[in-house]
Every structure is written in structure tokens, then in C-alpha cells.
Design a protein around this motif. Structure first.
Motif, mmCIF file in Angstrom:
data_model
loop_
_atom_site.group_PDB
_atom_site.id
_atom_site.type_symbol
_atom_site.label_atom_id
_atom_site.label_comp_id
_atom_site.label_asym_id
_atom_site.label_seq_id
_atom_site.Cartn_x
_atom_site.Cartn_y
_atom_site.Cartn_z
ATOM 1 N N SER A 59 -52.485 99.411 6.226
ATOM 2 C CA SER A 59 -51.844 100.271 5.219
ATOM 3 C C SER A 59 -50.339 100.368 5.438
ATOM 4 O O SER A 59 -49.559 100.259 4.488
ATOM 5 N N ALA A 60 -49.929 100.585 6.671
ATOM 6 C CA ALA A 60 -48.495 100.679 6.965
ATOM 7 C C ALA A 60 -47.803 99.356 6.668
ATOM 8 O O ALA A 60 -46.679 99.333 6.152
ATOM 9 N N ALA A 61 -48.467 98.249 6.999
ATOM 10 C CA ALA A 61 -47.895 96.927 6.716
ATOM 11 C C ALA A 61 -47.753 96.715 5.208
ATOM 12 O O ALA A 61 -46.733 96.222 4.724
ATOM 13 N N ARG A 62 -48.779 97.085 4.465
ATOM 14 C CA ARG A 62 -48.703 96.945 3.004
ATOM 15 C C ARG A 62 -47.621 97.843 2.415
ATOM 16 O O ARG A 62 -46.903 97.442 1.485
ATOM 17 N N ASN A 63 -47.495 99.054 2.942
ATOM 18 C CA ASN A 63 -46.454 99.955 2.440
ATOM 19 C C ASN A 63 -45.060 99.398 2.699
ATOM 20 O O ASN A 63 -44.162 99.513 1.862
ATOM 21 N N LEU A 64 -44.873 98.781 3.879
ATOM 22 C CA LEU A 64 -43.593 98.135 4.174
ATOM 23 C C LEU A 64 -43.343 96.987 3.196
ATOM 24 O O LEU A 64 -42.216 96.793 2.720
ATOM 25 N N GLY A 65 -44.396 96.245 2.891
ATOM 26 C CA GLY A 65 -44.267 95.178 1.914
ATOM 27 C C GLY A 65 -43.884 95.708 0.537
ATOM 28 O O GLY A 65 -43.012 95.148 -0.138
ATOM 29 N N GLU B 75 -66.076 98.195 -10.385
ATOM 30 C CA GLU B 75 -64.910 97.520 -9.813
ATOM 31 C C GLU B 75 -64.848 97.731 -8.301
ATOM 32 O O GLU B 75 -64.989 98.852 -7.806
ATOM 33 N N ALA B 76 -64.643 96.648 -7.564
ATOM 34 C CA ALA B 76 -64.536 96.730 -6.107
ATOM 35 C C ALA B 76 -63.292 97.526 -5.709
ATOM 36 O O ALA B 76 -62.254 97.432 -6.378
ATOM 37 N N PRO B 77 -63.367 98.315 -4.639
ATOM 38 C CA PRO B 77 -62.198 99.092 -4.206
ATOM 39 C C PRO B 77 -61.092 98.243 -3.595
ATOM 40 O O PRO B 77 -59.989 98.723 -3.380
ATOM 41 N N ALA B 78 -61.361 96.981 -3.331
ATOM 42 C CA ALA B 78 -60.374 96.110 -2.686
ATOM 43 C C ALA B 78 -59.138 95.931 -3.564
ATOM 44 O O ALA B 78 -59.226 95.875 -4.793
ATOM 45 N N CYS B 79 -57.979 95.830 -2.913
ATOM 46 C CA CYS B 79 -56.732 95.582 -3.646
ATOM 47 C C CYS B 79 -56.450 94.092 -3.784
ATOM 48 O O CYS B 79 -55.642 93.688 -4.618
ATOM 49 N N TRP B 80 -57.114 93.244 -2.988
ATOM 50 C CA TRP B 80 -56.714 91.849 -2.897
ATOM 51 C C TRP B 80 -57.274 90.930 -3.984
ATOM 52 O O TRP B 80 -56.865 89.781 -4.088
ATOM 53 N N PHE C 191 -50.349 103.407 0.169
ATOM 54 C CA PHE C 191 -51.614 103.385 0.892
ATOM 55 C C PHE C 191 -51.624 104.521 1.916
ATOM 56 O O PHE C 191 -50.598 104.823 2.539
ATOM 57 N N LEU C 192 -52.775 105.130 2.096
ATOM 58 C CA LEU C 192 -52.945 106.124 3.144
ATOM 59 C C LEU C 192 -52.974 105.403 4.481
ATOM 60 O O LEU C 192 -53.815 104.529 4.708
ATOM 61 N N GLU C 193 -52.082 105.764 5.364
ATOM 62 C CA GLU C 193 -51.935 105.033 6.627
ATOM 63 C C GLU C 193 -52.843 105.567 7.730
ATOM 64 O O GLU C 193 -53.208 106.740 7.744
ATOM 65 N N GLY C 194 -53.194 104.680 8.651
ATOM 66 C CA GLY C 194 -53.956 105.053 9.825
ATOM 67 C C GLY C 194 -55.439 105.216 9.594
ATOM 68 O O GLY C 194 -56.143 105.788 10.430
ATOM 69 N N LYS C 195 -55.957 104.736 8.461
ATOM 70 C CA LYS C 195 -57.371 104.878 8.135
ATOM 71 C C LYS C 195 -57.959 103.511 7.782
ATOM 72 O O LYS C 195 -57.239 102.596 7.401
ATOM 73 N N ILE C 196 -59.297 103.405 7.902
ATOM 74 C CA ILE C 196 -59.974 102.267 7.318
ATOM 75 C C ILE C 196 -60.572 102.729 5.988
ATOM 76 O O ILE C 196 -60.580 103.917 5.685
ATOM 77 N N PHE C 197 -61.028 101.783 5.176
ATOM 78 C CA PHE C 197 -61.460 102.064 3.803
ATOM 79 C C PHE C 197 -60.296 102.534 2.941
ATOM 80 O O PHE C 197 -60.484 103.184 1.924
ATOM 81 N N TYR D 93 -57.417 112.407 -0.039
ATOM 82 C CA TYR D 93 -56.147 111.826 -0.486
ATOM 83 C C TYR D 93 -56.250 111.329 -1.928
ATOM 84 O O TYR D 93 -55.322 111.493 -2.726
ATOM 85 N N MET D 94 -57.378 110.716 -2.269
ATOM 86 C CA MET D 94 -57.581 110.245 -3.631
ATOM 87 C C MET D 94 -57.497 111.394 -4.632
ATOM 88 O O MET D 94 -56.863 111.273 -5.687
ATOM 89 N N LYS D 95 -58.150 112.497 -4.315
ATOM 90 C CA LYS D 95 -58.127 113.641 -5.232
ATOM 91 C C LYS D 95 -56.709 114.194 -5.371
ATOM 92 O O LYS D 95 -56.277 114.550 -6.476
ATOM 93 N N LYS D 96 -55.969 114.237 -4.261
ATOM 94 C CA LYS D 96 -54.580 114.696 -4.296
ATOM 95 C C LYS D 96 -53.744 113.792 -5.196
ATOM 96 O O LYS D 96 -52.915 114.271 -5.990
ATOM 97 N N LEU D 97 -53.956 112.478 -5.093
ATOM 98 C CA LEU D 97 -53.217 111.539 -5.931
ATOM 99 C C LEU D 97 -53.527 111.753 -7.410
ATOM 100 O O LEU D 97 -52.645 111.641 -8.262
ATOM 101 N N GLY D 98 -54.785 112.060 -7.720
ATOM 102 C CA GLY D 98 -55.153 112.315 -9.102
ATOM 103 C C GLY D 98 -54.349 113.448 -9.700
ATOM 104 O O GLY D 98 -53.879 113.364 -10.843
ATOM 105 N N HIS D 99 -54.153 114.499 -8.910
ATOM 106 C CA HIS D 99 -53.335 115.634 -9.382
ATOM 107 C C HIS D 99 -51.857 115.238 -9.466
ATOM 108 O O HIS D 99 -51.173 115.590 -10.431
ATOM 109 N N ASN D 100 -51.390 114.484 -8.468
ATOM 110 C CA ASN D 100 -49.981 114.070 -8.473
ATOM 111 C C ASN D 100 -49.655 113.149 -9.651
ATOM 112 O O ASN D 100 -48.531 113.144 -10.156
#
Length: 347
Positions: A72-78, A157-162, A175-181, A234-241
Motif C-alpha cells: 500500500s505504501a509503495a502504491r501510494n508513493l507511485g 467485481e474482484a477487489p483487486a486493483c491490478w 490505499f490504507l497502509e500497513g494492512k493486507i486485503f 476505512y472503506m466506510k469512512k471513505l464513503g462519507h468522505n
């Protein structure tokens, strides 16, 4: 501005990285940039990236994280450094067909869509290694899909981004960092924000199933259980944001409940004694219900049709209402209980 930016997080995938980079750097769509982020690898990953940067100096950009922080951190840097009109993601142990992004980009422009999705295929650990990558010449017809008017498309739809291509303008989250899924917390909100997508219905992405991958390693059950809870919050928070309307929030909450039920299914097949398993599931249901009232009830007819069987399998576990202090105690007790179990009995 390049037409497509491809972001590749890399960590200890030296055996697979050359095949991956060959498939991405030699795309038939020439106007792309590739951003490869080394997530503090301890093998030869960084050396391989240096070699490929010399080979493709105008196309490949490389970055390094000073400590292991996760995909996640790598993708965010990208994302912070990507200049493309559209954004794609590839995992460094996977491989794509040489015309994937030409196919995706052409569909996005022709259909005037901010999101394109496609089909992927699982491959074995050593498949497609040390050989030429390939073109997908399938002529299967794609179609426009609507996630709000036909929710089954959203849940399918698959949750994958790739396996997707996102308009740069669509992405205003991280991306939420430091987590899997973590893919789920990025992909599902953007699907609902886009509302529609074009599904090209062709296999371009080949996902390598291997024992050393992040989602299949020997991390403790605690990480899998509690990471999913954090991801869904985090997903629910994003929905409100993102100012989702009631229809978007209804679908988001139903996919959150489905994700949590999948985690309970993980615990159900966990090879531990039945008494401990019962206690873990019972506590998790309390924790989930505290964070998501009506956790055991879906809002949409489609979700009820697809997932009610999972709910039925947990009816034997009674729901108990918790206050804040009781919730904190339940959470800590569950954490201690799961941590006390040997990782050799991981699911």
C-alpha cells in the motif's frame, strides 16, 4: 503526459521480476511510464530494477522505501509521482499480456469511461518464467456495466486493483497502509464513485499463486482478522468522505458485511479446537456488530440472494450488545486469544 502510468510495488520477487518487467516495459501502447517501487527488498530485486532502468531509461522510474512498509505504501508513493492520464497496477510477481494497456486504454477512450476492468487468470508459481511474453488476440466483445442500476455487477467485481485501469482524475483516495486485503478499501469505493465501467471481457492479467506472496504467507491469523476490520472501517469512512448518496452507501455497507463474513469463514476452517474457535467467532461477531449495526442483515436484495447462506451458518452465535468499555475489553481479549495460538495452526 503519458497515456498510462503503471505502478509496480516490489518486495523480494527477484525470481519473477524480470518476467514482470518484460511484460510491462514492452507494451504495444508505447506512451506509458512505469513506476517500480522497491519496498526494502533483501534479495536482488533492487539490482534488477537498476538493470532495467538502464535498459528503459525513458520509460522506467524506480523508487526505494527505506524500510519495509508494504504494498500500500509503495502504491501510494507511485500515485504521488504518476503523471499518466490513466493509472494501472501490476504486482511484481505477476505477468500481463503485451497489449493489455493498449486494449484497456482504447476501450476507455472509445467508451468514454473513467474505469475499465478485465478478466484475470491464476497461474502456477513457475509458469511463464524465462520465456517471451505474449499478445492476447481474443476478440471477445466487451460491455458497459452499471454498478448502481445492476448491483450484481458490483458484488461480482474482484477487489483487486491490478485487473483494472483507473482515470487519474477518478483517484482522490489512497490505499490504507500497513494492512493486507488493502485492495478492497481502494477498489470498491472507486467502483461506486465511477458508477459505471467498461468490462473488456478478455484475459490480460496473470496472477501468480505462490507460497511466498503477501496474502499467502505465514502471518498470524490476528493480522488477517483485525486487518479486515480496519480495512472495512476505512472503506466506510471513505464513503462519507466521497459524499456517497444513500444508494452508494447501501452497496458499500453490503460489501463491507460480505468481507467480514468471509473473515469469519476463515476462522471457521481454522484448524484449532472447537471451543477456542467458537469463542473467537463469537467475539468477532460482537466486534463487527459494534462497528456495523445490523451487521447480520443485508440491505439489498442482490446481497441477500448472494450471501445469506453465510449468515445462516453463523446464526448459532448470539449477538450481544456492547458498550464502549465492553467493546474495548472484547477487542483486547480477542487479540490476546488469537495471538496466543501457534502460527503453525494458521489458516
Amino acid at each position: 503526459m503519458p497515456k498510462v502510468s503503471v505502478i509496480i510495488p516490489c518486495h523480494n520477487t527477484a525470481d519473477f521480476l524480470p518476467t514482470c518487467l518484460n511484460s510491462v516495459c514492452n507494451q504495444t501502447l508505447k506512451d506509458i511510464e512505469v513506476l517500480a517501487i522497491d519496498d526494502h527488498s533483501t534479495d536482488h530485486t533492487k539490482d534488477i530494477l537498476k538493470q532495467y532502468q538502464k535498459k528503459y531509461p525513458k520509460k522506467l522510474k524506480t523508487y526505494s522505501l527505506e524500510e519495509k512498509t508494504g504494498a500500500s505504501a509503495a502504491r501510494n508513493l507511485g500515485l504521488e509521482n504518476a503523471d499518466g492520464e490513466f493509472i494501472g497496477f501490476v504486482d511484481s510477481d505477476d505477468v500481463i499480456s503485451l497489449n493489455m494497456y493498449e486494449d484497456y486504454y482504447t476501450a476507455a477512450k472509445k467508451e468514454e469511461m473513467c474505469l475499465v476492468t478485465g478478466t484475470f487468470k491464476n497461474i502456477k508459481e513457475h509458469q511463464f518464467l524465462h520465456q517471451e511474453t505474449f499478445l492476447n488476440r481474443t476478440q471477445k466483445e466487451g460491455k458497459r456495466i452499471d454498478f448502481l442500476q445492476d448491483p450484481e455487477n458490483f458484488f461480482a467485481e474482484a477487489p483487486a486493483c491490478w485487473n483494472k485501469l483507473f482515470s487519474h482524475d477518478l483517484i482522490n483516495i489512497k490505499f490504507l497502509e500497513g494492512k493486507i486485503f488493502e485492495d478492497a478499501s481502494f477498489t470498491y469505493p472507486l467502483l461506486l464513485k465511477a458508477k459505471q465501467a467498461f468490462d473488456i471481457k478478455r484475459v490480460h492479467y496473470y496472477y501468480r499463486r505462490r507460497t511466498g506472496s503477501v496474502t499467502r504467507n505465514n502471518k498470524t491469523p490476528t493480522i488477517k482478522i483485525l486487518d479486515m476490520l480496519d480495512v472495512t472501517i476505512y472503506m466506510k469512512k471513505l464513503g462519507h468522505n466521497l459524499n456517497f448518496d444513500s444508494q452508494q452507501m447501501t452497496l458499500l455497507e453490503d460489501i463491507i458485511k460480505e468481507r467480514l463474513l468471509i473473515t469469519l469463514e476463515y476462522v471457521k476452517i481454522w484448524p484449532i479446537d472447537e471451543k477456542t474457535k467458537y469463542q473467537v467467532i463469537k467475539n468477532l461477531i460482537k466486534i463487527y456488530q459494534y462497528n456495523f449495526p445490523n451487521f447480520q442483515q443485508f440491505n439489498t436484495q442482490t446481497a441477500r440472494f448472494l450471501y445469506n447462506d453465510m449468515l445462516v451458518s453463523f446464526k448459532e452465535f448470539p449477538y450481544e450488545s456492547l458498550h464502549q468499555k465492553e467493546y474495548e475489553e472484547c477487542y483486547e481479549n480477542t487479540l490476546k486469544l488469537v495471538k496466543s495460538l501457534s502460527t503453525s495452526r494458521d489458516f
